[in-house]
Design a protein around this motif. Structure first.
Motif, short mmCIF file in Angstrom:
data_model
loop_
_atom_site.label_atom_id
_atom_site.label_comp_id
_atom_site.label_asym_id
_atom_site.label_seq_id
_atom_site.Cartn_x
_atom_site.Cartn_y
_atom_site.Cartn_z
N ALA A 216 1.03 -1.19 -0.34
CA ALA A 216 0.27 0.25 -0.24
C ALA A 216 0.90 1.33 -0.38
N SER A 217 1.87 1.06 0.39
CA SER A 217 2.70 2.11 0.67
C SER A 217 3.29 3.33 -1.05
N GLY A 218 4.00 1.76 -1.72
CA GLY A 218 4.71 2.39 -2.46
C GLY A 218 5.99 2.74 -2.44
N VAL A 219 6.12 1.91 -1.56
CA VAL A 219 8.27 2.11 -1.72
C VAL A 219 9.29 1.51 -2.14
N ARG A 220 10.06 1.57 -2.30
CA ARG A 220 11.21 0.10 -2.23
C ARG A 220 11.17 -0.79 -1.44
N HIS A 221 11.23 -1.84 -1.54
CA HIS A 221 11.45 -3.13 -0.73
C HIS A 221 12.51 -3.95 -1.22
N ALA A 222 13.11 -4.77 -0.16
CA ALA A 222 13.67 -6.08 -0.93
C ALA A 222 14.17 -6.90 0.27
N SER A 223 13.95 -8.10 0.20
CA SER A 223 14.24 -9.34 1.33
C SER A 223 15.47 -10.04 0.75
N GLY A 224 16.33 -10.55 2.08
CA GLY A 224 17.67 -11.22 1.82
C GLY A 224 17.94 -12.60 1.50
N PHE A 225 16.70 -12.60 -0.13
CA PHE A 225 16.94 -14.20 -0.72
C PHE A 225 19.03 -13.64 -1.62
N ILE A 226 20.02 -14.10 -0.96
CA ILE A 226 21.09 -14.03 -1.68
C ILE A 226 21.78 -14.77 -2.44
N TRP A 227 20.69 -15.84 -2.81
CA TRP A 227 21.40 -17.22 -3.15
C TRP A 227 20.90 -16.89 -4.63
N ARG A 228 19.86 -16.18 -5.21
CA ARG A 228 19.76 -15.77 -7.05
C ARG A 228 20.78 -14.91 -7.51
N ASP A 229 21.93 -14.64 -6.68
CA ASP A 229 23.00 -14.11 -7.11
C ASP A 229 24.37 -14.75 -7.10
N ASP A 230 24.12 -16.14 -6.43
CA ASP A 230 25.26 -17.52 -6.61
C ASP A 230 25.63 -17.31 -7.96
N PRO A 231 26.53 -17.47 -8.15
CA PRO A 231 27.10 -17.31 -9.57
C PRO A 231 27.27 -18.60 -10.41
N GLY A 232 27.48 -19.99 -9.19
CA GLY A 232 27.03 -21.10 -10.20
C GLY A 232 25.11 -22.03 -10.56
N LEU A 233 24.83 -20.80 -9.58
CA LEU A 233 23.04 -20.77 -9.77
C LEU A 233 22.57 -20.15 -10.85
N LEU A 234 23.33 -18.99 -10.95
CA LEU A 234 22.89 -18.31 -11.83
C LEU A 234 23.07 -18.40 -13.80
N ARG A 235 24.29 -19.41 -13.65
CA ARG A 235 24.31 -20.01 -14.56
C ARG A 235 23.89 -21.81 -15.04
N MET A 236 23.47 -22.07 -13.88
CA MET A 236 22.58 -23.20 -13.93
C MET A 236 20.69 -22.58 -14.63
N ARG A 237 20.54 -21.51 -13.76
CA ARG A 237 19.74 -21.01 -13.74
C ARG A 237 19.42 -20.35 -16.04
N GLU A 238 20.83 -19.35 -16.70
CA GLU A 238 20.98 -19.71 -17.51
C GLU A 238 20.27 -20.94 -18.80
N LEU A 239 21.78 -22.44 -18.00
CA LEU A 239 21.19 -23.40 -18.92
C LEU A 239 19.69 -24.08 -19.17
N LEU A 240 19.08 -24.04 -17.86
CA LEU A 240 18.01 -24.51 -18.38
C LEU A 240 17.14 -23.67 -19.46
#
Length: 370
Positions: free
Chosen positions: A113-137
């Motif tokens: 309801a606020s319109g502010v920017r927000h984030a959560s601490g799911f850092i595994w989305r920036d793991d290089p190995g998982l990023l490459r895995m997602r690209e290959l998929l």
């Protein structure tokens, strides 16, 4: 348009150290305030990062910043997030979003309801190995995805009594590492979990309480040097789960299996496997990323800048993931453009899945995700 956002961090323990380092490495961010129930620890962090304001007042911190970064235990996420959002401040709230579903729903409603920017601490989305895995998929390396499996035998010693062992404070395997696991799967599959069936493990009845631990790393250090099962310190009941085992169906038809045990040891600490119609991908943390195809031996997929490549230590890779999250969040604030960083909406979806797993543990059957 401002070129710098002022950041205030709530907390001074292990999690706060990750938030601080992430923003410290981020161009366009300036850490200007810190608040903690442990004043001396906050002052140490302030000296380390050149933070001008050390305060005991949440209102004072909010008044001084553009971004409130919440790195406290989950049971005390609700009030600071609601007050920050009400003041128009952007918020990064660590995972899990809250200690219970109703508090998570309140946070979700407030940011929506606020319109502010927000984030959560799911850092595994920036793991290089998982990023490459997602690209290959995405590139079709294993054909149409059919199943995703996640296993994690952490093999940690029995901890002393902390909030990590208390369900009403947001502790437990499902809430802690499990929230990363669930979000990681959502992100890889690109869909939402629709229903679950499984159980939780409760293999620790009580825990030693030798003293109060203000930083979870101190509790882990104590556990390495003491046998928590036989310690003669006073003991307190453990109410949180120490593992989980559940199946899930995504709304796009992909099947999933999730298993974790805090106190069991395995050859691989954390593993994600994707099974497609034409092959499989396995991410094994420090053992790297592997591609399997019919009739051929598995082959290693080289990914630079990972522990598996020999380029970095696990700690440095982790800090780089925090810096990547902080950087994308700050970029979204400064540009006003969404860039795919994990948000409190993602944290709410994970909370809803976790709640369904707990309901399934009680009912013994399949449960729909709210």
């Amino acid at each position: 348009m401002p070129k710098t956002v002022r950041v205030g961090v709530l907390g001074a323990g292990w999690g706060a150290g990750l938030h601080l380092e992430g923003f410290h490495r981020t161009e366009g961010a300036e850490i200007v305030a810190i608040l903690s129930r442990t004043r001396t620890r906050a002052e140490e962090r302030a000296a380390q990062y050149g933070i001008r304001l050390v305060t005991d007042s949440l209102d004072e911190l909010i008044d001084a910043v553009d971004v409130v970064s919440v790195a406290t235990p989950p049971a005390v996420h609700l009030e600071p997030v609601l007050r920050a959002v009400a003041a128009g401040r952007h918020v990064l709230c660590d995972k899990p979003l809250a200690a219970d579903l109703e508090s998570a729903r309140s946070i979700m409603g407030a940011v929506a309801a606020s319109g502010v920017r927000h984030a959560s601490g799911f850092i595994w989305r920036d793991d290089p190995g998982l990023l490459r895995m997602r690209e290959l998929l995405t590139e079709g390396a294993i054909g149409r995805l059919v199943e995703i499996h996640s296993t994690c035998p952490l093999g940690v010693p029995q901890l002393p009594a902390t909030w990590m062992y208390q369900a009403d404070e947001g502790g437990g395997a499902l809430a802690q590492h499990g929230s990363h696991v669930i979000d990681r799967a959502r992100w890889l599959v690109g869909a939402e979990i629709d229903r679950v069936r499984g159980r939780l493990a409760y293999d620790v009845d009580d825990a030693a309480a030798p003293r109060r631990f203000h930083d979870i790393t101190e509790a882990f250090a104590w556990a390495r040097d003491n046998d928590g099962r036989t310690s003669d310190a006073p003991r307190v009941p453990v109410t949180a789960d120490t593992g989980y085992d559940f199946s899930a169906d995504f709304d796009n038809g992909v099947r999933a299996r999730f298993w974790e045990a805090w106190h069991l040891l395995g050859p691989v600490e954390d593993e994600v496997s994707l099974y497609g119609e034409d092959g499989a991908l396995q991410w094994r943390g420090a053992a790297g990323l592997w591609l399997s195809r019919p009739g051929a031996q598995p082959t290693r997929v080289e990914v630079p800048e990972t522990v598996a490549s020999g380029a970095n230590t696990p700690r440095e890779v982790g800090l780089r993931k925090w810096a990547a999250l902080a950087g994308r969040f700050v970029e979204a604030i400064l540009t006003g453009v969404e860039n795919g960083h994990p948000t409190i909406v993602d944290a709410w979806q994970v909370a809803a899945v976790s709640d369904a797993v707990r309901r399934s543990h009680r009912s013994g059957g399949w449960e729909k995700v709210a």
